[in-house]
Design a protein around this motif. Sequence first.
Motif, PDB file in Angstrom:
ATOM      1  N   UNK A  74       0.388  -1.103   0.238  1.00 45.94           N
ATOM      2  CA  UNK A  74      -0.299  -0.098  -0.416  1.00 45.94           C
ATOM      3  C   UNK A  74       1.031   1.242   0.032  1.00 45.94           C
ATOM      4  N   UNK A  75       0.075   2.025   0.071  1.00 46.50           N
ATOM      5  CA  UNK A  75       1.183   3.430   0.024  1.00 46.50           C
ATOM      6  C   UNK A  75       1.034   4.400   1.226  1.00 46.50           C
ATOM      7  N   UNK A  76       1.986   5.969   1.174  1.00 42.93           N
ATOM      8  CA  UNK A  76       1.066   6.339   2.131  1.00 42.93           C
ATOM      9  C   UNK A  76       2.230   8.016   1.280  1.00 42.93           C
ATOM     10  N   UNK A  77       0.671   9.056   1.971  1.00 38.01           N
ATOM     11  CA  UNK A  77       0.716  10.548   0.686  1.00 38.01           C
ATOM     12  C   UNK A  77       1.700  10.976   1.692  1.00 38.01           C
ATOM     13  N   UNK A  78       1.944  11.737   0.761  1.00 36.30           N
ATOM     14  CA  UNK A  78       3.097  13.097   1.868  1.00 36.30           C
ATOM     15  C   UNK A  78       3.308  14.733   0.698  1.00 36.30           C
ATOM     16  N   UNK A  79       2.355  15.534   1.831  1.00 35.60           N
ATOM     17  CA  UNK A  79       2.172  16.901   1.093  1.00 35.60           C
ATOM     18  C   UNK A  79       3.152  17.437   1.418  1.00 35.60           C
ATOM     19  N   UNK A  80       4.331  17.761   0.090  1.00 34.87           N
ATOM     20  CA  UNK A  80       5.797  18.713   1.208  1.00 34.87           C
ATOM     21  C   UNK A  80       5.095  19.776   1.464  1.00 34.87           C
ATOM     22  N   UNK A  81       3.780  20.619   0.879  1.00 37.53           N
ATOM     23  CA  UNK A  81       3.904  21.992   0.929  1.00 37.53           C
ATOM     24  C   UNK A  81       5.298  23.263   1.111  1.00 37.53           C
ATOM     25  N   UNK A  82       4.237  24.464   1.428  1.00 37.14           N
ATOM     26  CA  UNK A  82       5.738  25.349   1.055  1.00 37.14           C
ATOM     27  C   UNK A  82       6.102  25.698   2.762  1.00 37.14           C
ATOM     28  N   UNK A  83       5.415  25.723   3.117  1.00 43.34           N
ATOM     29  CA  UNK A  83       5.849  26.214   4.526  1.00 43.34           C
ATOM     30  C   UNK A  83       7.787  25.568   4.963  1.00 43.34           C
ATOM     31  N   UNK A  84       8.713  26.694   5.761  1.00 44.95           N
ATOM     32  CA  UNK A  84       9.376  26.987   6.243  1.00 44.95           C
ATOM     33  C   UNK A  84       9.699  25.215   6.690  1.00 44.95           C
ATOM     34  N   UNK A  85       9.150  25.248   7.933  1.00 37.60           N
ATOM     35  CA  UNK A  85       9.852  24.250   8.371  1.00 37.60           C
ATOM     36  C   UNK A  85       9.721  22.615   7.937  1.00 37.60           C
ATOM     37  N   UNK A  86       9.068  22.982   6.915  1.00 37.73           N
ATOM     38  CA  UNK A  86       8.297  21.261   6.177  1.00 37.73           C
ATOM     39  C   UNK A  86       9.805  19.921   6.477  1.00 37.73           C
ATOM     40  N   UNK A  87      10.512  20.343   6.478  1.00 36.22           N
ATOM     41  CA  UNK A  87      11.409  19.620   6.233  1.00 36.22           C
ATOM     42  C   UNK A  87      11.757  18.785   7.922  1.00 36.22           C
ATOM     43  N   UNK A  88      11.924  19.849   8.643  1.00 38.63           N
ATOM     44  CA  UNK A  88      11.614  19.536  10.071  1.00 38.63           C
ATOM     45  C   UNK A  88      10.332  18.829  10.172  1.00 38.63           C
ATOM     46  N   UNK A  89       8.952  18.784   9.825  1.00 40.03           N
ATOM     47  CA  UNK A  89       8.037  18.236   9.965  1.00 40.03           C
ATOM     48  C   UNK A  89       7.672  16.929   9.156  1.00 40.03           C
ATOM     49  N   UNK A  90       8.496  17.199   8.365  1.00 36.66           N
ATOM     50  CA  UNK A  90       8.412  15.477   7.275  1.00 36.66           C
ATOM     51  C   UNK A  90       9.393  14.691   7.380  1.00 36.66           C
ATOM     52  N   UNK A  91      10.411  14.733   8.220  1.00 38.37           N
ATOM     53  CA  UNK A  91      11.388  13.823   7.939  1.00 38.37           C
ATOM     54  C   UNK A  91      11.312  13.056   8.791  1.00 38.37           C
ATOM     55  N   UNK A  92      10.148  13.258  10.423  1.00 37.18           N
ATOM     56  CA  UNK A  92       9.941  12.009  11.276  1.00 37.18           C
ATOM     57  C   UNK A  92       9.366  11.037  10.652  1.00 37.18           C
ATOM     58  N   UNK A  93       7.951  11.368   9.850  1.00 37.81           N
ATOM     59  CA  UNK A  93       7.522  11.062   8.543  1.00 37.81           C
ATOM     60  C   UNK A  93       8.387   9.871   7.991  1.00 37.81           C
ATOM     61  N   UNK A  94       9.069  10.140   7.342  1.00 44.34           N
ATOM     62  CA  UNK A  94       9.595   9.514   6.603  1.00 44.34           C
ATOM     63  C   UNK A  94      10.751   8.473   7.002  1.00 44.34           C
ATOM     64  N   UNK A 103       6.037   0.464   0.285  1.00 50.83           N
ATOM     65  CA  UNK A 103       6.662   0.231  -0.783  1.00 50.83           C
ATOM     66  C   UNK A 103       6.159   1.941  -2.466  1.00 50.83           C
ATOM     67  N   UNK A 104       5.130   2.376  -1.657  1.00 54.71           N
ATOM     68  CA  UNK A 104       4.482   3.264  -2.618  1.00 54.71           C
ATOM     69  C   UNK A 104       4.196   3.778  -1.693  1.00 54.71           C
ATOM     70  N   UNK A 105       5.641   5.483  -2.299  1.00 52.49           N
ATOM     71  CA  UNK A 105       4.841   6.864  -1.781  1.00 52.49           C
ATOM     72  C   UNK A 105       4.316   8.027  -3.314  1.00 52.49           C
ATOM     73  N   UNK A 106       3.122   9.171  -2.513  1.00 52.19           N
ATOM     74  CA  UNK A 106       2.928   9.769  -3.547  1.00 52.19           C
ATOM     75  C   UNK A 106       3.496  11.557  -2.721  1.00 52.19           C
ATOM     76  N   UNK A 107       3.587  11.618  -3.868  1.00 40.77           N
ATOM     77  CA  UNK A 107       4.731  12.801  -3.373  1.00 40.77           C
ATOM     78  C   UNK A 107       3.425  13.906  -3.725  1.00 40.77           C
ATOM     79  N   UNK A 108       3.296  15.175  -3.013  1.00 42.44           N
ATOM     80  CA  UNK A 108       2.739  16.644  -3.996  1.00 42.44           C
ATOM     81  C   UNK A 108       2.978  17.622  -3.720  1.00 42.44           C
TER      82      UNK A 108
END
Length: 338
Positions: A74-94, A103-108
């Motif tokens: 199955x997949x996970x969806x990762x909304x990257x967005x434009x917030x300045x702190x997005x790297x800190x927000x998403x890194x623990x999710x990654x 196995x599958x990742x949707x990015x947007x």
Amino acid sequence: MREQVFTTRITELLGIRHPILCGGLQWLADARYVAAVVNAGAMGFITCLSFPGDPERFRREVRLCRELTEGKPFGVSVSIGRRPDIVEILTPMLDVIVEEKVPFVETSGNNPGWLLPRLKDAGCTVIHKVPAVRYAVSAERLGVDAVTVISSEAGGHGGQYMVSQIVQGPLAADTLRVPLVLGGGMGDGRHLVSTLAMGADAMMLGSRMVVAEEIWAHGDYKNHVTQIDELGTRVVMSSFGKQHRVLANPTAQTVSEMEAAGVSDFNSYRGLLAGELVRNAYQGGDWSQGLIDMGPAGVFARRVEPVEAIIDSIIDQAVLALDSLKAATGQVCAQAVA
Ligand SMILES: Cc1cc2nc3c(=O)[nH]c(=O)nc-3n(C[C@H](O)[C@H](O)[C@H](O)COP(=O)(O)O)c2cc1C
């Protein structure tokens, strides 16, 4: 579950029976929903930002999905967005995605360049979602495995360009080499056939799916969606270049009126844009509050029913559409021979 009717590069890449992807749905696409999509022969994506600041909660959701699909991918969806702190927000999710071997990742939402190497090194298949063919070309160059091109009809943040599917579909198919998914305004088997006819490899559903039984949202919200017509959504925030297609409700009306009155201070809108309002609407069923992502494809959601029934009916409609095309083609061929 219906038998496989269509084999495309996407069914092969993802190992799914039907060329249907159900895109990320903020707050809504959890393990139960995504597992139902996968078990119905399509592909779904748990939306990791539905668990903001709580990667362990997200990890539990991933593990639950694996259990409910009995190990099917199955997949996970990762909304990257434009917030300045997005790297800190998403890194623990990654970290969770990689550690749990999703196995599958949707990015947007923004350029996936900074997270792509990590996902690719971990063996993930990455499908990047874009609002215009131009961005699909850039994503292909970056090395994504497939792209989803969404159009002006899409619920949520369809991008500022608002180009229709009827233009983007053939253009994307002629321009790209990687497997192609088309989304925006789709909710019926005839859309599936036309998507494939335009040269794409799969269709994406979003708004059509929010009424699924497995979506946890309140029944009052789902019942309202079953009753909207094609004018039941509106685009707000265009004056900021942040087009957002949402359910036409009092909050959307207020935002539109403020934009029409020329209110240009973004802070004046903050209270109306809060994600908490949307989560509360899903929880309590009061759909009048919040900017609730929704596209006109909601008109194809006429009743609350299980995910499998929705996917099966789309395949049945697609088969009927193919039959009527064959009948039409038969006539043309007969005339040509005569
Ligand atoms: C309620 C809702 C929430 C959504 N949330 C997200 C999201 O968090 N991330 C994302 O990439 N797309 C999101 N989308 C977009 C969908 O994944 C999909 O691309 C889009 O809905 C397809 O167009 P359609 O609404 O016309 O079917 C959302 C759409 C809806 C309707």
